[in-house]
Motif scaffolding. Structure first.
Motif, PDB file in Angstrom:
ATOM      1  N   TYR B 207      -6.995 -10.040   4.373  1.00 38.68           N
ATOM      2  CA  TYR B 207      -7.314  -9.104   3.290  1.00 38.68           C
ATOM      3  C   TYR B 207      -6.965  -7.657   3.629  1.00 38.68           C
ATOM      4  O   TYR B 207      -7.321  -6.740   2.901  1.00 38.68           O
ATOM      5  N   ASN B 208      -6.308  -7.463   4.782  1.00 34.98           N
ATOM      6  CA  ASN B 208      -5.921  -6.121   5.204  1.00 34.98           C
ATOM      7  C   ASN B 208      -7.122  -5.166   5.210  1.00 34.98           C
ATOM      8  O   ASN B 208      -7.061  -4.019   4.794  1.00 34.98           O
ATOM      9  N   LEU B 209      -8.233  -5.721   5.688  1.00 37.42           N
ATOM     10  CA  LEU B 209      -9.496  -5.010   5.676  1.00 37.42           C
ATOM     11  C   LEU B 209      -9.595  -4.096   6.901  1.00 37.42           C
ATOM     12  O   LEU B 209      -9.139  -4.445   7.977  1.00 37.42           O
ATOM     13  N   GLY B 210     -10.188  -2.916   6.715  1.00 41.07           N
ATOM     14  CA  GLY B 210     -10.517  -2.082   7.866  1.00 41.07           C
ATOM     15  C   GLY B 210     -11.953  -2.381   8.274  1.00 41.07           C
ATOM     16  O   GLY B 210     -12.803  -2.564   7.408  1.00 41.07           O
ATOM     17  N   ILE B 211     -12.205  -2.475   9.568  1.00 45.94           N
ATOM     18  CA  ILE B 211     -13.562  -2.805  10.011  1.00 45.94           C
ATOM     19  C   ILE B 211     -14.060  -1.779  11.022  1.00 45.94           C
ATOM     20  O   ILE B 211     -13.330  -1.379  11.932  1.00 45.94           O
ATOM     21  N   MET B 212     -15.292  -1.323  10.808  1.00 47.83           N
ATOM     22  CA  MET B 212     -15.967  -0.525  11.824  1.00 47.83           C
ATOM     23  C   MET B 212     -17.005  -1.451  12.442  1.00 47.83           C
ATOM     24  O   MET B 212     -17.906  -1.923  11.760  1.00 47.83           O
ATOM     25  N   PHE B 213     -16.821  -1.746  13.716  1.00 47.17           N
ATOM     26  CA  PHE B 213     -17.625  -2.764  14.385  1.00 47.17           C
ATOM     27  C   PHE B 213     -18.531  -2.093  15.406  1.00 47.17           C
ATOM     28  O   PHE B 213     -18.064  -1.575  16.416  1.00 47.17           O
ATOM     29  N   ILE B 214     -19.825  -2.069  15.110  1.00 47.81           N
ATOM     30  CA  ILE B 214     -20.755  -1.365  15.987  1.00 47.81           C
ATOM     31  C   ILE B 214     -21.450  -2.346  16.921  1.00 47.81           C
ATOM     32  O   ILE B 214     -21.965  -3.361  16.472  1.00 47.81           O
ATOM     33  N   THR B 215     -21.449  -2.047  18.194  1.00 46.80           N
ATOM     34  CA  THR B 215     -22.166  -2.903  19.139  1.00 46.80           C
ATOM     35  C   THR B 215     -22.387  -2.130  20.426  1.00 46.80           C
ATOM     36  O   THR B 215     -21.659  -1.196  20.724  1.00 46.80           O
ATOM     37  N   HIS B 216     -23.439  -2.500  21.178  1.00 50.41           N
ATOM     38  CA  HIS B 216     -23.527  -1.854  22.477  1.00 50.41           C
ATOM     39  C   HIS B 216     -22.877  -2.718  23.548  1.00 50.41           C
ATOM     40  O   HIS B 216     -22.860  -2.355  24.710  1.00 50.41           O
ATOM     41  N   ASP B 217     -22.303  -3.837  23.128  1.00 53.94           N
ATOM     42  CA  ASP B 217     -21.692  -4.750  24.093  1.00 53.94           C
ATOM     43  C   ASP B 217     -20.174  -4.559  24.175  1.00 53.94           C
ATOM     44  O   ASP B 217     -19.429  -5.002  23.321  1.00 53.94           O
ATOM     45  N   LEU B 218     -19.731  -3.897  25.248  1.00 56.19           N
ATOM     46  CA  LEU B 218     -18.304  -3.616  25.392  1.00 56.19           C
ATOM     47  C   LEU B 218     -17.450  -4.871  25.556  1.00 56.19           C
ATOM     48  O   LEU B 218     -16.276  -4.867  25.201  1.00 56.19           O
ATOM     49  N   SER B 219     -18.034  -5.950  26.080  1.00 57.23           N
ATOM     50  CA  SER B 219     -17.256  -7.182  26.219  1.00 57.23           C
ATOM     51  C   SER B 219     -16.851  -7.693  24.840  1.00 57.23           C
ATOM     52  O   SER B 219     -15.733  -8.168  24.647  1.00 57.23           O
ATOM     53  N   VAL B 220     -17.761  -7.576  23.886  1.00 60.62           N
ATOM     54  CA  VAL B 220     -17.475  -8.034  22.529  1.00 60.62           C
ATOM     55  C   VAL B 220     -16.369  -7.169  21.911  1.00 60.62           C
ATOM     56  O   VAL B 220     -15.469  -7.669  21.233  1.00 60.62           O
ATOM     57  N   ILE B 221     -16.410  -5.868  22.174  1.00 59.72           N
ATOM     58  CA  ILE B 221     -15.358  -4.987  21.672  1.00 59.72           C
ATOM     59  C   ILE B 221     -14.014  -5.357  22.291  1.00 59.72           C
ATOM     60  O   ILE B 221     -12.996  -5.452  21.596  1.00 59.72           O
ATOM     61  N   ALA B 222     -14.025  -5.618  23.589  1.00 59.39           N
ATOM     62  CA  ALA B 222     -12.779  -5.983  24.266  1.00 59.39           C
ATOM     63  C   ALA B 222     -12.171  -7.237  23.653  1.00 59.39           C
ATOM     64  O   ALA B 222     -10.953  -7.385  23.575  1.00 59.39           O
ATOM     65  N   GLU B 223     -13.021  -8.152  23.179  1.00 65.24           N
ATOM     66  CA  GLU B 223     -12.544  -9.408  22.605  1.00 65.24           C
ATOM     67  C   GLU B 223     -11.977  -9.233  21.209  1.00 65.24           C
ATOM     68  O   GLU B 223     -11.208 -10.051  20.755  1.00 65.24           O
ATOM     69  N   SER B 224     -12.433  -8.203  20.474  1.00 63.45           N
ATOM     70  CA  SER B 224     -12.165  -8.265  19.042  1.00 63.45           C
ATOM     71  C   SER B 224     -11.648  -6.990  18.389  1.00 63.45           C
ATOM     72  O   SER B 224     -11.351  -7.017  17.209  1.00 63.45           O
ATOM     73  N   CYS B 225     -11.547  -5.884  19.108  1.00 66.31           N
ATOM     74  CA  CYS B 225     -11.189  -4.644  18.417  1.00 66.31           C
ATOM     75  C   CYS B 225      -9.835  -4.098  18.820  1.00 66.31           C
ATOM     76  O   CYS B 225      -9.399  -4.262  19.954  1.00 66.31           O
ATOM     77  N   ASP B 226      -9.169  -3.428  17.860  1.00 68.33           N
ATOM     78  CA  ASP B 226      -7.890  -2.776  18.144  1.00 68.33           C
ATOM     79  C   ASP B 226      -8.130  -1.448  18.829  1.00 68.33           C
ATOM     80  O   ASP B 226      -7.465  -1.086  19.786  1.00 68.33           O
ATOM     81  N   ASP B 227      -9.082  -0.690  18.284  1.00 73.27           N
ATOM     82  CA  ASP B 227      -9.385   0.641  18.813  1.00 73.27           C
ATOM     83  C   ASP B 227     -10.846   0.705  19.242  1.00 73.27           C
ATOM     84  O   ASP B 227     -11.664  -0.080  18.776  1.00 73.27           O
ATOM     85  N   VAL B 228     -11.143   1.655  20.109  1.00 71.44           N
ATOM     86  CA  VAL B 228     -12.508   1.791  20.609  1.00 71.44           C
ATOM     87  C   VAL B 228     -12.953   3.242  20.513  1.00 71.44           C
ATOM     88  O   VAL B 228     -12.175   4.159  20.808  1.00 71.44           O
TER      89      VAL B 228
END
Ligand code: ATP
Ligand code: ATP
Ligand code: SF4
Ligand code: SF4
Ligand code: MG
Ligand code: MG
Lengths: 328, 328
Positions: B207-228
């Motif tokens: 859907y060409n969606l933009g996502i802001m993904f909030i978490t305090h777990d950096l491992s989860v960010i490493a798995e799933s985010c383009d930018d940090v």
């Protein structure tokens, strides 16, 4: 750790089945059904050893822990604590033993009474058990606060739980467990609700206290990274059964059981460029009612074959570790 | 060509309490590109949720946006009237709020709760409008991998992972351009967590969606985010693509935070936490807010606020006078 180390607990075929609620008519028509929360598990915990109990939500971790402390009566099996089976002894005798075994809970926001000062929270177990002379109370509370780094002691003593951060509250829970000089602690997800920095502080604290007092710890978590950080041995539970147990580094580096493999390969790691092979498994963990006759992991197992559906695999020793799978 | 979807410029949000002003978000800048995920991380209380609530204009009464602009597709959300903003919610941008899983109404079916949102947003209380809404509920269930036959189930009939999927289904029901997900996997098992992350990635590319993904777990960010984006005490301290931030992170806080995650890969070493505690945001320290805990702090840091500037590339921004210097 030498092989002559004292064994604290020997658990044999420990079982807890909870009856499911049934309507009046159901009870007449059908057999009573059970949630097989803990289903014949066996393991040991030695003095000075951290054993990690790992598994998905509902796999029976907390129930197993509560059984060890006899906060729950087992349906079957033995809980041999320093040579004596405590599975069936009376509550009054258990109460005497309980000062040697303490539990730290997951949620630092719910586990402390908001109306009590920190001093009262920590001295309460001393009042209730009455095992040390009253004159020592003050000294013991101060020592426990110091051990967990809540310094200056005089300042933290008079505070209330809501005046502390999550990490500080968890330190209070640990101090409360320590104040009776236990030789065994169960920590049920003690750091999972905390942010990374506070989590490491709490894990380091447990590690230091464990070494200083040579305590045995049963560390419950669903996070294998935390388990590896703190633990010596690991037990992986699936629907109330042990699927694999052994030395923690061996199990994490080279898991034998398909469920352990899936669990380990899905742990996120703090490196976006890490290339890892993932084992995907279907669905979510079901409730342990109406279990199939064969392997309980079969409905989700990517490797299942005929035998798995008919016969339940036993826990077998191979290469220095136990796993319960027909492929092994 | 990369299109910027969300641009947050010099956002400051403060809480006005009786005796103090909490500077929860202070002069924060970042962007999210179309079809990309920005992971926002930082210690508990650093302002992640407040940033999200500011974008949604859903702050509690004490919270006020005191400065800044927030452009979604070039339109300043802060200039919209209450009514315009109400219309934009769910259709332009939607929000999976922290602890949302527990917020389902227990006496309504999951499907009814999603349909209600659609009917309100599409303003279609007519019979055909309702029919259309239920069709969309089914579609949204399919998008998130839930069986459409279960739209008539009540929340308690869903597992944690299923509820989290349903929450995402609700957020996706009106085809938003931006999804803000606040700790969407924090309470879940690793296997379910991995599935939800994969789901979000799939929805995003479809859907060409933009996502802001909030978490305090950096491992989860490493798995799933383009930018940090890394926040500390209400400030943005470092933003960049995931690989750069994880491997060439230049802010001392970023690097110390990444180091404080135990991993199941590599050597199992003792991790030292960052000493000290995050500052009181009603009374933040002068100069760089990290200076009381920073091993690189100098006189300048204690006096002046470090500007948030491009560092290694134009996309990599850091707020530190000693960015990239070695920490001993
Ligand atoms: N008092 C009880 N009565 C009935 N069933 C129970 C009771 N306590 C636990 N169960 C059931 O036993 C199973 C195991 O639960 P347990 O709390 O031990 O799991 P857990 O591994 O600790 O999970 P979590 O990670 O969510 O804490 C679950 O299916 C649970 O619903
Ligand atoms: N309603 C409020 N009134 C006063 N202060 C508030 C309010 N909500 C949040 N704050 C304060 O604003 C700061 C930022 O809080 P926020 O909830 O945004 O943090 P967060 O990064 O989302 O934390 P967490 O990881 O714990 O969810 C904190 O210092 C918090 O105490
Ligand atoms: S016994 Fe069969 S179903 Fe069970 S884990 Fe092994 S291969 Fe899978
Ligand atoms: S500006 Fe100074 S105190 Fe702040 S992070 Fe950089 S070196 Fe540390
Ligand atoms: Mg539990
Ligand atoms: Mg938050």
């Amino acid at each position: 750790m030498s092989s002559t180390t004292k064994i604290l607990f020997t658990i044999k075929d420990l079982r807890k089945w909870f009856p499911t609620r049934t309507g009046l008519l159901d009870g007449i028509r059908r057999r009573q059904e059970y949630v097989r929360a803990v289903d014949d598990i066996s393991f040991e915990i030695k003095q000075g050893e951290v054993v990690c109990l790992v598994g998905e939500s509902g796999s029976g971790k907390t129930t197993a822990a509560r059984l060890l402390l006899r906060l729950e009566d087992p349906t079957g099996g033995e809980i041999i604590y320093k040579g004596k089976d405590i599975a069936k002894v009376k509550e009054r005798q258990i109460r005497k033993l309980r000062r040697h075994m303490q539990m730290i809970f997951q949620n630092p926001y719910e586990s402390l009474d908001p109306r009590m000062t920190i001093y009262d929270v920590i001295s309460e177990p001393l009042q209730v058990t009455n095992v040390f002379p009253k004159s020592e109370t003050h000294k013991r509370v101060a020592k426990a606060l110091e051990d967990v780094g809540l310094i200056p002691v005089s300042e933290f003593s008079i505070r209330f739980p809501h005046e502390l951060s999550g990490g500080q509250r968890q330190r209070v829970s640990i101090a409360r467990a320590l104040v009776l000089d236990p030789e065994f602690i169960i920590a049920d997800e003690p750091a999972s609700m905390l942010d990374a920095n506070t989590r490491i502080e709490i894990l380091n604290l447990l590690q230091d206290l464990q070494a200083a007092y040579n305590m045995g710890i049963l560390f419950i978590t669903h996070d294998l990274a935390q388990a590896r950080y703190l633990g010596h041995r690991i037990i992986i539970l699936y629907l109330g059964k042990i699927v694999e147990k052994g030395n923690i580094d061996q199990v994490i580096q080279n898991p034998h059981h398909p469920y352990s493999k899936a669990l380990i390969s899905n742990i996120p790691v703090p490196d976006p460029d890490a290339k890892r092979e993932r084992i995907e498994i279907e669905g979510e963990i079901p409730t342990a009612i109406n279990l199939p006759p064969g392997c309980r992991f079969a409905p989700r197992c990517p490797f299942q074959f005929e035998k798995c559906i008919d016969e339940e695999p036993e826990l077998m020793m191979k290469d220095g570790r136990y796993s319960a799978c027909w492929l092994d | 060509m990369i299109m910027v979807l969300l641009e947050v410029k010099n956002l400051s949000t403060h809480f006005f309490l009786k005796e103090s002003r909490v500077r929860a978000v202070d002069d924060v800048c970042f962007t999210i590109d179309q079809g990309k995920t920005l992971g926002v991380a930082g210690e508990s209380g650093c302002g992640k949720t407040t940033t999200a609530l500011s974008i949604m204009r859903m702050l509690p009464p004490a919270g006020k946006i005191v400065n800044g602009e927030i452009f979604l597709d070039g339109v300043d959300l802060l200039k919209k009237s209450k009514e315009e903003m109400r219309k934009a919610k769910w259709k332009e941008l939607s929000y999976v709020f922290q602890y949302a899983m527990n917020a389902f109404n227990p006496v309504m079916t999951v499907g009814e709760q999603i349909a209600e949102v659609i009917i309100e947003k599409e303003n279609s209380k007519s019979k055909s409008g309702k029919k259309e809404a239920w069709k969309k509920v089914k579609e949204s269930f399919e998008i998130v991998g839930l069986d459409p036959d279960r739209i008539k189930n009540y929340p308690h009939e869903f597992s944690g992972g299923m509820k989290q999927r349903a929450i995402i289904a609700m957020a996706m029901a009106c085809d938003p351009k931006l999804l803000i997900a606040d700790e969407p996997v924090t309470a879940l098992d690793v296997i379910v967590e991995k599935k939800i992350l994969k789901l979000l990635n799939e929805i995003q590319s479809n859907y060409n969606l933009g996502i802001m993904f909030i978490t305090h777990d950096l491992s989860v960010i490493a798995e799933s985010c383009d930018d940090v984006a890394i926040m500390y005490a209400g400030k943005m301290v470092e933003v960049g693509d995931a690989s750069t931030v994880f491997h060439k992170g230049a802010h001392p806080y970023t690097r110390m935070l990444i180091r404080s995650f135990p991993s199941i890969l590599g050597e199992c070493k003792r991790i030292e936490p960052i000493s000290g505690i995050p500052p009181d945001l009603a009374n933040p320290p002068p100069g760089c807010r990290f200076h009381p805990r920073c091993p690189l702090a100098t006189k300048e840091c204690r006096k002046d606020i470090p500007p948030f500037e491009p560092f290694s590339t134009s996309r990599h921004h850091v707020a530190c006078f000693h960015a990239g210097e070695t920490i001993l």
